[in-house]
Design a protein around this motif. Sequence first.
Motif, PDB file in Angstrom:
ATOM      1  N   ALA A  68       0.825  -1.206   0.000  1.00  0.00           N
ATOM      2  CA  ALA A  68       0.000   0.000   0.000  1.00  0.00           C
ATOM      3  C   ALA A  68       0.858   1.254   0.000  1.00  0.00           C
ATOM      4  O   ALA A  68       0.539   2.252  -0.668  1.00  0.00           O
ATOM      5  CB  ALA A  68      -0.935  -0.001   1.212  1.00  0.00           C
ATOM      6  N   GLY A  69       1.950   1.210   0.743  1.00  0.00           N
ATOM      7  CA  GLY A  69       2.858   2.348   0.749  1.00  0.00           C
ATOM      8  C   GLY A  69       3.452   2.609  -0.616  1.00  0.00           C
ATOM      9  O   GLY A  69       3.602   3.774  -1.036  1.00  0.00           O
ATOM     10  N   ALA A  70       3.779   1.546  -1.326  1.00  0.00           N
ATOM     11  CA  ALA A  70       4.337   1.705  -2.666  1.00  0.00           C
ATOM     12  C   ALA A  70       3.301   2.241  -3.649  1.00  0.00           C
ATOM     13  O   ALA A  70       3.577   3.137  -4.452  1.00  0.00           O
ATOM     14  CB  ALA A  70       4.894   0.361  -3.149  1.00  0.00           C
ATOM     15  N   VAL A  71       2.088   1.693  -3.570  1.00  0.00           N
ATOM     16  CA  VAL A  71       1.040   2.129  -4.484  1.00  0.00           C
ATOM     17  C   VAL A  71       0.707   3.604  -4.264  1.00  0.00           C
ATOM     18  O   VAL A  71       0.552   4.383  -5.221  1.00  0.00           O
ATOM     19  CB  VAL A  71      -0.223   1.257  -4.302  1.00  0.00           C
ATOM     20  CG1 VAL A  71      -1.404   1.843  -5.072  1.00  0.00           C
ATOM     21  CG2 VAL A  71       0.050  -0.169  -4.765  1.00  0.00           C
ATOM     22  N   ALA A  72       0.605   4.004  -2.995  1.00  0.00           N
ATOM     23  CA  ALA A  72       0.186   5.373  -2.702  1.00  0.00           C
ATOM     24  C   ALA A  72       1.225   6.412  -3.093  1.00  0.00           C
ATOM     25  O   ALA A  72       0.872   7.535  -3.489  1.00  0.00           O
ATOM     26  CB  ALA A  72      -0.139   5.501  -1.207  1.00  0.00           C
ATOM     27  N   THR A  73       2.489   6.078  -3.011  1.00  0.00           N
ATOM     28  CA  THR A  73       3.551   7.073  -3.258  1.00  0.00           C
ATOM     29  C   THR A  73       4.224   6.920  -4.607  1.00  0.00           C
ATOM     30  O   THR A  73       4.876   7.864  -5.081  1.00  0.00           O
ATOM     31  CB  THR A  73       4.640   6.960  -2.171  1.00  0.00           C
ATOM     32  OG1 THR A  73       5.247   5.653  -2.246  1.00  0.00           O
ATOM     33  CG2 THR A  73       4.061   7.178  -0.786  1.00  0.00           C
ATOM     34  N   GLY A  74       4.126   5.769  -5.228  1.00  0.00           N
ATOM     35  CA  GLY A  74       4.851   5.514  -6.458  1.00  0.00           C
ATOM     36  C   GLY A  74       6.247   4.989  -6.235  1.00  0.00           C
ATOM     37  O   GLY A  74       7.005   4.785  -7.203  1.00  0.00           O
ATOM     38  N   ALA A  75       6.624   4.742  -4.961  1.00  0.00           N
ATOM     39  CA  ALA A  75       7.942   4.171  -4.669  1.00  0.00           C
ATOM     40  C   ALA A  75       7.950   2.685  -5.022  1.00  0.00           C
ATOM     41  O   ALA A  75       6.906   2.032  -5.122  1.00  0.00           O
ATOM     42  CB  ALA A  75       8.288   4.375  -3.200  1.00  0.00           C
ATOM     43  N   THR A  76       9.166   2.168  -5.186  1.00  0.00           N
ATOM     44  CA  THR A  76       9.339   0.744  -5.486  1.00  0.00           C
ATOM     45  C   THR A  76       9.660   0.003  -4.189  1.00  0.00           C
ATOM     46  O   THR A  76      10.539   0.416  -3.427  1.00  0.00           O
ATOM     47  CB  THR A  76      10.480   0.533  -6.486  1.00  0.00           C
ATOM     48  OG1 THR A  76      10.167   1.250  -7.689  1.00  0.00           O
ATOM     49  CG2 THR A  76      10.666  -0.939  -6.801  1.00  0.00           C
ATOM     50  N   LEU A  77       8.952  -1.090  -3.937  1.00  0.00           N
ATOM     51  CA  LEU A  77       9.101  -1.874  -2.706  1.00  0.00           C
ATOM     52  C   LEU A  77       9.965  -3.098  -2.952  1.00  0.00           C
ATOM     53  O   LEU A  77       9.833  -3.765  -3.979  1.00  0.00           O
ATOM     54  CB  LEU A  77       7.716  -2.318  -2.217  1.00  0.00           C
ATOM     55  CG  LEU A  77       7.674  -3.359  -1.084  1.00  0.00           C
ATOM     56  CD1 LEU A  77       8.230  -2.779   0.214  1.00  0.00           C
ATOM     57  CD2 LEU A  77       6.240  -3.862  -0.898  1.00  0.00           C
ATOM     58  N   ASP A  78      10.838  -3.393  -1.972  1.00  0.00           N
ATOM     59  CA  ASP A  78      11.620  -4.639  -2.008  1.00  0.00           C
ATOM     60  C   ASP A  78      11.598  -5.252  -0.615  1.00  0.00           C
ATOM     61  O   ASP A  78      11.952  -4.583   0.362  1.00  0.00           O
ATOM     62  CB  ASP A  78      13.060  -4.379  -2.447  1.00  0.00           C
ATOM     63  CG  ASP A  78      13.858  -5.668  -2.547  1.00  0.00           C
ATOM     64  OD1 ASP A  78      13.566  -6.479  -3.427  1.00  0.00           O
ATOM     65  OD2 ASP A  78      14.784  -5.854  -1.721  1.00  0.00           O
ATOM     66  N   ILE A  79      11.173  -6.513  -0.513  1.00  0.00           N
ATOM     67  CA  ILE A  79      11.163  -7.245   0.750  1.00  0.00           C
ATOM     68  C   ILE A  79      12.068  -8.457   0.589  1.00  0.00           C
ATOM     69  O   ILE A  79      11.843  -9.310  -0.273  1.00  0.00           O
ATOM     70  CB  ILE A  79       9.741  -7.694   1.135  1.00  0.00           C
ATOM     71  CG1 ILE A  79       8.826  -6.475   1.292  1.00  0.00           C
ATOM     72  CG2 ILE A  79       9.762  -8.506   2.429  1.00  0.00           C
ATOM     73  CD1 ILE A  79       7.370  -6.835   1.529  1.00  0.00           C
ATOM     74  N   THR A  80      13.100  -8.537   1.441  1.00  0.00           N
ATOM     75  CA  THR A  80      14.094  -9.602   1.335  1.00  0.00           C
ATOM     76  C   THR A  80      14.188 -10.347   2.662  1.00  0.00           C
ATOM     77  O   THR A  80      14.452  -9.724   3.705  1.00  0.00           O
ATOM     78  CB  THR A  80      15.478  -9.036   0.998  1.00  0.00           C
ATOM     79  OG1 THR A  80      15.377  -8.239  -0.194  1.00  0.00           O
ATOM     80  CG2 THR A  80      16.488 -10.154   0.792  1.00  0.00           C
ATOM     81  N   PRO A  81      13.977 -11.664   2.693  1.00  0.00           N
ATOM     82  CA  PRO A  81      14.134 -12.413   3.946  1.00  0.00           C
ATOM     83  C   PRO A  81      15.574 -12.335   4.449  1.00  0.00           C
ATOM     84  O   PRO A  81      16.527 -12.431   3.669  1.00  0.00           O
ATOM     85  CB  PRO A  81      13.769 -13.847   3.553  1.00  0.00           C
ATOM     86  CG  PRO A  81      12.989 -13.719   2.291  1.00  0.00           C
ATOM     87  CD  PRO A  81      13.537 -12.520   1.576  1.00  0.00           C
ATOM     88  N   GLU A  82      15.729 -12.159   5.751  1.00  0.00           N
ATOM     89  CA  GLU A  82      17.062 -12.150   6.359  1.00  0.00           C
ATOM     90  C   GLU A  82      17.509 -13.548   6.770  1.00  0.00           C
ATOM     91  O   GLU A  82      18.688 -13.776   7.018  1.00  0.00           O
ATOM     92  CB  GLU A  82      17.074 -11.225   7.577  1.00  0.00           C
ATOM     93  CG  GLU A  82      16.872  -9.760   7.207  1.00  0.00           C
ATOM     94  CD  GLU A  82      16.946  -8.840   8.391  1.00  0.00           C
ATOM     95  OE1 GLU A  82      17.240  -7.649   8.193  1.00  0.00           O
ATOM     96  OE2 GLU A  82      16.697  -9.293   9.533  1.00  0.00           O
TER      97      GLU A  82
END
Length: 372
Positions: A257-271
């Motif tokens: 949702a944060g990415a959609v609302a702002t136009g930023a690109t999201l990356d989620i990486t397991p540690e």
Amino acid sequence: MSKQAAAATIADLAPTLIDLSERLHANPETAWEEHQAARWVPAPLAERGFTVTPSYLGLETAFLATYGSGPLRVGLCAEYDALPGLGHACGHNLISAIAVGAALALAPLADEHGLTIEVYGTPAEEGGGGKIELLERGAFAGLDLAMMAHPAPVDVAEAAPFAVSHSHVSYSGKAAHAAAYPTQGVNAADAFTIAQVAIGLLRQQLPHSVRVHGIMTNGGEAPNAIPAKTEGRWYVRARTLAELAETEEKVWRCFEAGAVATGATLDITPESKPYAEFRTFEPALAAYRRNATALGRVFDTDSPARHMNQASTDMGNVSQLVPAIHPYVGLNSLPALNHQPEFAAACIGPDAEKALLDAATALAWTALDTAK
């Protein structure tokens, strides 16, 4: 007589075990950086006849120390990583000394009781999943019992930890002057704000068995520049791996949702790979209860301080493969609790030393009961 002999060995070795604990405490090393600890912890074992394999299974800060050749294989896990910024505020210095003490107490009795004693130096428990890496490379396979004892404010016998995932979350946007050209920016910090608000609202629909928490590690560079990059570390916990997978989907949608609302690109990486819930080997736990009680330990049954037994651990993954116990030994630290600077201070001193020697003795006695 064997139990008395084991207790006598631990009493004789008390100065060595306390010195090991205090050295680790004074020289904290975080996950995957435990180079001194990986040398110091197996040293007393090597000096007393254990065969030590450093850099075990290709992990530079892991080790395996073995003694005996009996048919009953007992594994003792030594954790020694510290917390960033908090040092040994979870008492891993004591965990290592407890494992070494129990192993040294069992060594003279190994032939009589048909034991093979295996001490596993397991790095990166605080989020790195060191035991999971070892499991995937073949460690622990075939053990008849795996054990460790973890410091806590009070004694609790049974581990009931949450399954947990650890993730690195980042947003990439576009920098711009916040006053002169704000319309030219894509605000990665706003994306994080939206995600955190969404997670806060989501909590109303989450079951009591779920925890979601995290921190932002990079929130931007300057107040007059729209942040182009933000980063954070987030944990999702649940009672089981299955519930964890369901919860993660909901949490990741909040970040999306944060990415959609702002136009930023999201990356989620397991540690790391997810930590599993714990499967307790009840006969060994019953033996530990008896042994700890015989040493004068009193198990807490109702205070909030007992909930350290719900903290996640990669020992849960070990327990899914082999019979295991993970009791908690109290340091009489209240009001100090794990992951507080005051708890780090409580991990040395008279109460910590008594917990160390009692837990090492109780684990050694439990191994002997298992061998009957």
